[in-house]
Write an enzyme that holds these catalytic residues in place. Structure first.
Site, PDB file in Angstrom:
ATOM      1  N   LYS A  22     -13.126  52.010 -54.816  1.00  0.00           N
ATOM      2  CA  LYS A  22     -14.578  51.558 -54.434  1.00  0.00           C
ATOM      3  C   LYS A  22     -15.721  52.634 -54.742  1.00  0.00           C
ATOM      4  CE  LYS A  22     -17.086  53.404 -50.134  1.00  0.00           C
ATOM      5  NZ  LYS A  22     -17.401  54.605 -50.483  1.00  0.00           N
ATOM      6  N   ASN A  23     -15.438  53.748 -55.082  1.00  0.00           N
ATOM      7  CA  ASN A  23     -16.512  54.786 -55.543  1.00  0.00           C
ATOM      8  C   ASN A  23     -16.561  54.593 -57.138  1.00  0.00           C
ATOM      9  OD1 ASN A  23     -17.018  55.397 -53.099  1.00  0.00           O
ATOM     10  ND2 ASN A  23     -15.836  57.611 -53.133  1.00  0.00           N
ATOM     11  N   ARG A  92     -25.389  53.803 -49.407  1.00  0.00           N
ATOM     12  CA  ARG A  92     -25.742  54.964 -50.157  1.00  0.00           C
ATOM     13  C   ARG A  92     -25.616  54.943 -51.812  1.00  0.00           C
ATOM     14  NH1 ARG A  92     -26.982  60.207 -49.659  1.00  0.00           N
ATOM     15  NH2 ARG A  92     -26.160  61.797 -51.167  1.00  0.00           N
ATOM     16  N   CYS A 116     -22.698  56.656 -45.032  1.00  0.00           N
ATOM     17  CA  CYS A 116     -21.951  57.445 -43.970  1.00  0.00           C
ATOM     18  C   CYS A 116     -22.710  58.828 -43.732  1.00  0.00           C
ATOM     19  CB  CYS A 116     -20.538  57.651 -44.215  1.00  0.00           C
ATOM     20  SG  CYS A 116     -19.296  56.403 -44.270  1.00  0.00           S
ATOM     21  N   ARG A 121     -26.879  65.004 -47.021  1.00  0.00           N
ATOM     22  CA  ARG A 121     -26.542  64.312 -48.312  1.00  0.00           C
ATOM     23  C   ARG A 121     -27.736  64.260 -48.898  1.00  0.00           C
ATOM     24  NH1 ARG A 121     -22.585  59.556 -47.280  1.00  0.00           N
ATOM     25  NH2 ARG A 121     -21.790  60.262 -49.427  1.00  0.00           N
ATOM     26  N   PRO A 122     -28.383  65.366 -49.534  1.00  0.00           N
ATOM     27  CA  PRO A 122     -29.489  65.290 -50.589  1.00  0.00           C
ATOM     28  C   PRO A 122     -29.370  64.640 -51.514  1.00  0.00           C
ATOM     29  CG  PRO A 122     -28.374  67.529 -50.442  1.00  0.00           C
ATOM     30  CD  PRO A 122     -27.799  66.686 -49.639  1.00  0.00           C
ATOM     31  N   ILE A 123     -30.532  64.316 -52.400  1.00  0.00           N
ATOM     32  CA  ILE A 123     -30.353  63.822 -53.674  1.00  0.00           C
ATOM     33  C   ILE A 123     -31.220  64.629 -54.588  1.00  0.00           C
ATOM     34  CG2 ILE A 123     -29.455  61.637 -52.919  1.00  0.00           C
ATOM     35  CD1 ILE A 123     -32.453  60.682 -53.662  1.00  0.00           C
ATOM     36  N   ASP A 124     -31.395  65.765 -54.094  1.00  0.00           N
ATOM     37  CA  ASP A 124     -32.604  66.888 -55.172  1.00  0.00           C
ATOM     38  C   ASP A 124     -31.641  66.821 -56.521  1.00  0.00           C
ATOM     39  OD1 ASP A 124     -30.384  68.157 -53.518  1.00  0.00           O
ATOM     40  OD2 ASP A 124     -30.995  69.786 -54.692  1.00  0.00           O
ATOM     41  N   LEU A 125     -30.220  66.905 -56.589  1.00  0.00           N
ATOM     42  CA  LEU A 125     -30.087  66.971 -58.173  1.00  0.00           C
ATOM     43  C   LEU A 125     -30.188  65.766 -59.014  1.00  0.00           C
ATOM     44  CD1 LEU A 125     -26.664  68.680 -57.165  1.00  0.00           C
ATOM     45  CD2 LEU A 125     -28.697  70.091 -58.051  1.00  0.00           C
ATOM     46  N   ASP A 307     -12.801  62.790 -49.007  1.00  0.00           N
ATOM     47  CA  ASP A 307     -12.482  61.910 -48.612  1.00  0.00           C
ATOM     48  C   ASP A 307     -11.165  61.578 -47.948  1.00  0.00           C
ATOM     49  OD1 ASP A 307     -14.882  61.056 -49.471  1.00  0.00           O
ATOM     50  OD2 ASP A 307     -14.422  60.120 -51.130  1.00  0.00           O
ATOM     51  N   ILE A 329     -16.957  70.412 -49.074  1.00  0.00           N
ATOM     52  CA  ILE A 329     -18.091  69.408 -49.627  1.00  0.00           C
ATOM     53  C   ILE A 329     -18.828  68.983 -48.534  1.00  0.00           C
ATOM     54  CG2 ILE A 329     -18.411  67.474 -50.835  1.00  0.00           C
ATOM     55  CD1 ILE A 329     -16.304  69.162 -52.359  1.00  0.00           C
ATOM     56  N   ARG A 399     -16.380  48.399 -44.759  1.00  0.00           N
ATOM     57  CA  ARG A 399     -17.229  48.758 -46.126  1.00  0.00           C
ATOM     58  C   ARG A 399     -16.383  49.223 -47.184  1.00  0.00           C
ATOM     59  NH1 ARG A 399     -20.019  53.805 -45.357  1.00  0.00           N
ATOM     60  NH2 ARG A 399     -20.022  53.374 -47.533  1.00  0.00           N
TER      61      ARG A 399
END
Ligand code: EPU
Length: 425
Positions: A22-23, A92, A116, A121-125, A307, A329, A399
């Site tokens: 999936k990922n 996401r 989820c 769950r930031p996306i700053d990076l 996970d 994590i 999902r």
């Protein structure tokens, strides 16, 4: 409302096959739009996230065809249509369209991702990486507008935290940026190698995937190719957890596994005393004698995967002793705990530490899957428990797991998916 009805405590036997990861898939699909002709992805899992991405591709005017786990993507007529709201927010991983649109069009408008809830769950990076490449990023209450008035230029990007998503997004954005980009402290997950394998087949020049330094030399064009997706190591770990808990005499053979991808997970099962035969591309799980409790600390790959923290917790309830789980994590990834306790478990969340005591005699109960892997954990708990377990929040499970009901049924489980008239909570 969809519900899974499970009558547990039945020995499971037989054989199942793991699907494509999936990922990987959710990154490979956005990566495929960088080609100037058709990309064929083989081994695509038939999960809701894939169907959501196909719908998003259609809105970008990309032609797709999905049949027998093969997804054909023709991005030759694609347009950079702004997607501030709607479908794009349904998963996401749609954040990968940011990097992909930047590479293809030098611009894009994307609403912030859903997915989820595992704590913040930031996306700053991701944003920092884009800015280093010369991208102007405007965040208007969660709608990210990306522009490149002066084009993009290869650069050095240091990731402050090891992040799968930010590493892949930086690769996608940089793959056509003139000059050289070096990503340091990159994530090393197998899914990153898979994405880079596809991009390199398409004509990209990327070295170092699977190590913490990735070097990219920008290329002008990328072409269509065929690519087979790696097996899903998290799906494999989920079924192995269920198998160790419930295998009958003949055991359960789980096919299409790359053992190296689940080494840290199998090491924990060895520590527990699980009986397994590791084959070239399969794991055969046999019934175990008394299992020992273990302690788990999740880490970026090749450490124990976050996970798999939730799925293995159900198995821990069959082991003897006291153990701890620390998810470094996502320390707040604990949605499964109150539900397991409702089934009779004795688990305490103590700050960032989960304390488990086993064994617990589980009894069927109504439980809610509030995220994907919590759902996998509750299904395994339902298979272990005496009596009837009713799992709601089933869409969260669908999902990410292909045909989970069919696969457990093939192993002899009593599990059914029903849909009643009650509205979804
Ligand atoms: N992080 C930041 N800033 C960022 C990005 C990440 O601080 O800009 C932090 C996160 O808060 C987290 C850590 O970095 O503490 C690692 O997060 P990462 O970015 O690696 O996670 P992700 O890319 O958003 C992917 C998987 C997740 C999996 C994590 C960790 C996909 C689509 N999702 O998420 O999978 O848990 O990596 O391995 O690939 C799942 O399959 O159930 C799932 C949630």
């Amino acid at each position: 409302m969809k519900k899974l009805i499970i009558h547990g405590n039945k020995p499971l036997e037989g054989e199942i096959t793991i699907n494509g990861a999936k990922n990987s898939t959710v990154a490979l699909i956005p990566a495929a739009i960088l080609a100037d002709s058709t990309v064929v992805l083989e081994g695509v899992p038939d999960i809701q996230d894939v169907h959501s991405l196909i719908e998003i591709l259609k809105d970008f005017n990309v032609e797709t065809h999905f049949e027998n786990n093969t997804l054909t993507i023709d991005p030759s007529k694609m347009e950079s249509i702004p997607m501030p709201h709607g479908k794009i927010q349904s998963l996401r991983a749609s954040y990968y369209f940011m990097g992909a649109l930047l590479s293809k069009f030098g611009e894009g408008v994307i609403g912030l991702p859903g997915g989820c809830f595992l704590g913040p769950r930031p996306i700053d990076l991701h944003i920092k990486a884009f800015r280093s490449l010369g991208v102007d990023v405007d965040d208007d209450y969660g709608v990210i507008t990306l522009t490149t008035p002066n084009g993009m230029l290869g650069t050095r990007i240091y990731m402050d935290v090891v992040s799968v998503g930010a590493t892949i997004n930086a690769i996608l954005a940089a793959v056509r940026a003139p000059g050289k980009t070096v990503i340091e402290n990159a994530a090393r997950e197998p899914e990153i190698i898979d994405v880079v394998t596809l991009l390199n087949k398409m004509g990209a020049q990327i070295r170092g995937a699977g190590t913490s330094v990735i070097r990219i030399t920008g290329v002008e064009t990328l072409r269509g190719v065929t690519h087979t997706i790696i097996p899903d190591r998290i799906e494999a770990g989920t079924y192995i957890s269920a198998a160790v808990a419930m295998a009958g005499e003949k055991g359960i053979r789980i096919n299409n596994i790359i053992y190296e991808h689940i080494e840290s997970f199998v090491a924990k099962l060895d520590e527990m005393g699980a009986m397994m035969e590791i084959g070239e591309d399969y794991v055969h799980v046999y019934p175990s004698n008394e299992l020992k409790m273990v302690s788990i600390k999740t880490q970026p790959y090749p450490g124990f995967a976050t996970d798999l923290q939730q799925p293995i917790t159900a198995l821990l309830l069959k082991t003897h002793g006291e153990g701890t789980i620390m998810d470094t994590i996502y320390p707040q990834r604990v949605n499964h705990i109150p539900e397991l306790n409702r089934m009779g478990a004795n688990i305490k969340v103590d700050g960032d530490m989960i304390r488990v005591e086993g064994p617990s005699k589980l009894s069927g109960a109504p439980v809610k899957a509030s995220d994907l892997r919590a759902g996998a954990c509750l299904v395994i708990a339902g298979l272990i428990a005496e009596g009837e377990t009713v799992v709601t929040g089933v869409d969260n499970i669908l999902r990410g797991y292909t045909n989970i009901v069919g696969k457990f049924t093939d192993l002899g489980a009593d599990i059914r998916l029903i849909e009643d008239d009650q509205p979804e909570e």
